[in-house]
Design an enzyme around this catalytic site. Sequence first.
Site, PDB file in Angstrom:
ATOM      1  CG  ASP A 101      17.373  30.419 -41.559  1.00 45.04           C
ATOM      2  OD1 ASP A 101      17.142  31.612 -41.278  1.00 45.04           O
ATOM      3  OD2 ASP A 101      16.580  29.719 -42.211  1.00 45.04           O
ATOM      4  CB  SER A 149      13.554  31.177 -44.001  1.00 46.90           C
ATOM      5  OG  SER A 149      14.219  31.799 -42.949  1.00 46.90           O
ATOM      6  CG  ASP A 200      11.367  26.281 -40.481  1.00 53.60           C
ATOM      7  OD1 ASP A 200      10.285  26.871 -40.652  1.00 53.60           O
ATOM      8  OD2 ASP A 200      12.387  26.854 -40.048  1.00 53.60           O
ATOM      9  CD  GLU A 343      17.872  25.851 -42.105  1.00 52.00           C
ATOM     10  OE1 GLU A 343      17.451  26.949 -42.470  1.00 52.00           O
ATOM     11  OE2 GLU A 343      17.116  24.944 -41.719  1.00 52.00           O
ATOM     12  CG  ASP A 348      15.948  32.758 -38.439  1.00 56.93           C
ATOM     13  OD1 ASP A 348      16.027  33.935 -38.823  1.00 56.93           O
ATOM     14  OD2 ASP A 348      14.867  32.171 -38.254  1.00 56.93           O
ATOM     15  CG  HIS A 352      13.456  35.399 -35.446  1.00 61.55           C
ATOM     16  ND1 HIS A 352      12.698  36.340 -36.090  1.00 61.55           N
ATOM     17  CD2 HIS A 352      13.863  34.529 -36.404  1.00 61.55           C
ATOM     18  CE1 HIS A 352      12.637  36.046 -37.389  1.00 61.55           C
ATOM     19  NE2 HIS A 352      13.341  34.948 -37.601  1.00 61.55           N
ATOM     20  CG  HIS A 392      17.163  36.058 -43.764  1.00 62.10           C
ATOM     21  ND1 HIS A 392      17.261  36.106 -42.390  1.00 62.10           N
ATOM     22  CD2 HIS A 392      16.451  34.935 -44.049  1.00 62.10           C
ATOM     23  CE1 HIS A 392      16.612  35.077 -41.876  1.00 62.10           C
ATOM     24  NE2 HIS A 392      16.121  34.338 -42.859  1.00 62.10           N
ATOM     25  CG  HIS A 499      14.350  37.701 -41.394  1.00 59.81           C
ATOM     26  ND1 HIS A 499      13.823  36.865 -42.341  1.00 59.81           N
ATOM     27  CD2 HIS A 499      14.387  36.979 -40.247  1.00 59.81           C
ATOM     28  CE1 HIS A 499      13.562  35.687 -41.801  1.00 59.81           C
ATOM     29  NE2 HIS A 499      13.880  35.738 -40.522  1.00 59.81           N
TER      30      HIS A 499
HETATM   31 ZN   LIG Z   1      15.913  32.360 -42.653  1.00 59.80          ZN
HETATM   32 ZN   LIG Z   2      13.929  34.029 -39.395  1.00 57.42          ZN
END
Ligand SMILES: [Zn+2]
Ligand SMILES: [Zn+2]
EC number: 3.1.3.1
Length: 602
Positions: A101, A149, A200, A343, A348, A352, A392, A499
């Site tokens: 992710d 996501s 999630d 995952e 990710d 962030h 992404h 993102h």
């Molecule tokens: Zn994501």
């Molecule tokens: Zn994210």
Amino acid sequence: MPREEPLLAPRPSSDHSSVRNAEEEDALLTGERSHRDQQRSKWTFWKDVGLFSWALIATIAVIVLSVVYQHEASKSHESKSTWGPGGKPTGKRNLIFMVSDGMGPTSLTMTRNYRQHTEGLPLDQTLVLDQHIVGTSRTRSSSSLVTDSAAGATAFSCAHKSYNGAISVLPDHSPCGTVLEAAALAGYKTGLVVTTRITDATPACFASHVNLRQYEDRIAEQEIGEHPLGRIVDLMFGGGRCHFLPNSTDGSCRDDDRDLVAIAGQKGFHYLNDRKAFDALNGGSEAKLPLLGLFAEKDIPYEIDRRSQDAVYPSLEEMARTALKTLSQATADSEQGFFLMIEGSRIDHAGHGNDPAAQVHEVLAYDRAFAAVLEFLEQDSTPGVVVSTSDHETGGLAAARQLHDDYPEYKWLPSVLANASHSSEFAGAALRAFLAKSPDAKAQRKFANELLEKSLGITDATKEEIDHLLDPKLPYRQDYVFADMISRRAQIGWSTHGHSSVDVNIYASSTKDAWRLVGNNENTDVGAFLADYLELDIEAVTKRLQSPQDWTWKPADTTNWLGSPLGSDIRTEGLDTYHGDFKKRSSPQKREECGCGCGSQH
Ligand SMILES: [Zn+2]
Ligand SMILES: [Zn+2]
Ligand SMILES: *[C@@H]1O[C@H](CO)[C@@H](O)[C@H](O)[C@H]1NC(C)=O
Ligand SMILES: *[C@@H]1O[C@H](CO)[C@@H](O)[C@H](O)[C@H]1NC(C)=O
């Protein structure tokens, strides 16, 4: 130290020079110096006629060629639905789908550089992922060029584009059948392994349907079997325990007092909530399905922090290996194999948070999990494939950063990341805990300096940096300040706390098995591949989900089971438009709502 000369001198850009540039271009095209005021002779007239005819013929040729090429290109697109040199898979098989992710191409470069630096490896010692790249994926959603996501995972699970926030529902708010659901109905065993909440967006998209990703309580209910198709997931490992506990309990984040752990138990789930119980599975040989393992209230800590809490939390690799063993054992005597989604959820989060030290360890942990899956496939007697991709990129990461107005340096410094022993999230929490109990300004400065040295390896913090960290009016979490301090020192750049839309890489155990994903793909092509590899009919599942008379389990209200479709800022049609807000430095309203950079929409 002598100042380095720029490698490329900037081009002068006056009007005068642009005229000169145009003349130079003429000269380059015609192979002659241009003399615009030259007398035209008879010879040049015939030369012009000749050139004109030549240009005409060339233009026609280009048009013909491009039509032929277009035709060829569309043929080669059609051939994407064929199976290539591996042929159509037959017989019993396993499919492992891995999602990194928020991992963009630069995350790989940064982590490869970091590993070579810290382990003193030669240039050809790349990541395991690097050795298995097969293609790229275009990631936009139906509502934005920059996906979230939820829309990203819906493209993988349903093979359809949807809007940001959608959990396996289409833009018209109808549910779409998923690869995992179709696999379960076809007799495959199924599993989900993640490092964030099992509710999630990414895991949710495989095993549930709601109109907005925020409906995590409802997602949890569907995941344990309060789902129109009944219980469809056999194994879940990850965090997010708080959504399964009644609101009267410590460590609950549910809005109601339903005890999903108890309900899961009634539905046959074996429940684990700590490292000890995980270890008792003995790598999977003692595991019994269905299995629900929730090892953290919310997220499992970042790998960089988990390393020192190994007795509390299993790693992604350990969870992956245990899931593989459990599922292969459970399908040993079956005609069908298994589908497992794994995952690396928090690559990710590090994006962030703009935290490069946390990110390299997340990517390394993911690379080890990928290697473990490859090893499983090599040793297991049932054929199978692993496909790995990202939904992404996150952060707009750049492996170089210009820090000053003078000429940028061509470097970034992995040694800075190597000195960090913890994430900025860890340092932020430690600092806030100290500030809450110690109001003394001098003690606070001392603590901040020691924390920087011990956790992040930063020994040269400036007075301004410490002032900023300790500012009681700081409009975001201190984590961001820590992450910025380490990023600047390492000369790592970020363009957003959200993102970005860059294409992401696709990896696979072999191009022979994942032939259709070679080259540049739409993210929905990845979902279509997953369904076709197991010969699943996801559209048939969609029909069943849309026909309550065919449901195995019915909620009290069959019309509202996806939750309200109306979020205040959810756009489901067309692309988002320009709102003229390029000049606002921050949105005061947003700031008030969440008190930080808002990490809830991943
Ligand atoms: Zn994501
Ligand atoms: Zn994210
Ligand atoms: C807990 O959930 C019940 C409904 O199930 C609700 O009535 C109650 O207000 C909730 N309590 C809290 C503290 O949120
Ligand atoms: C890393 O830590 C070592 C030992 O404290 C120190 O000598 C070195 O300068 C640090 N490197 C960087 C890039 O900060």
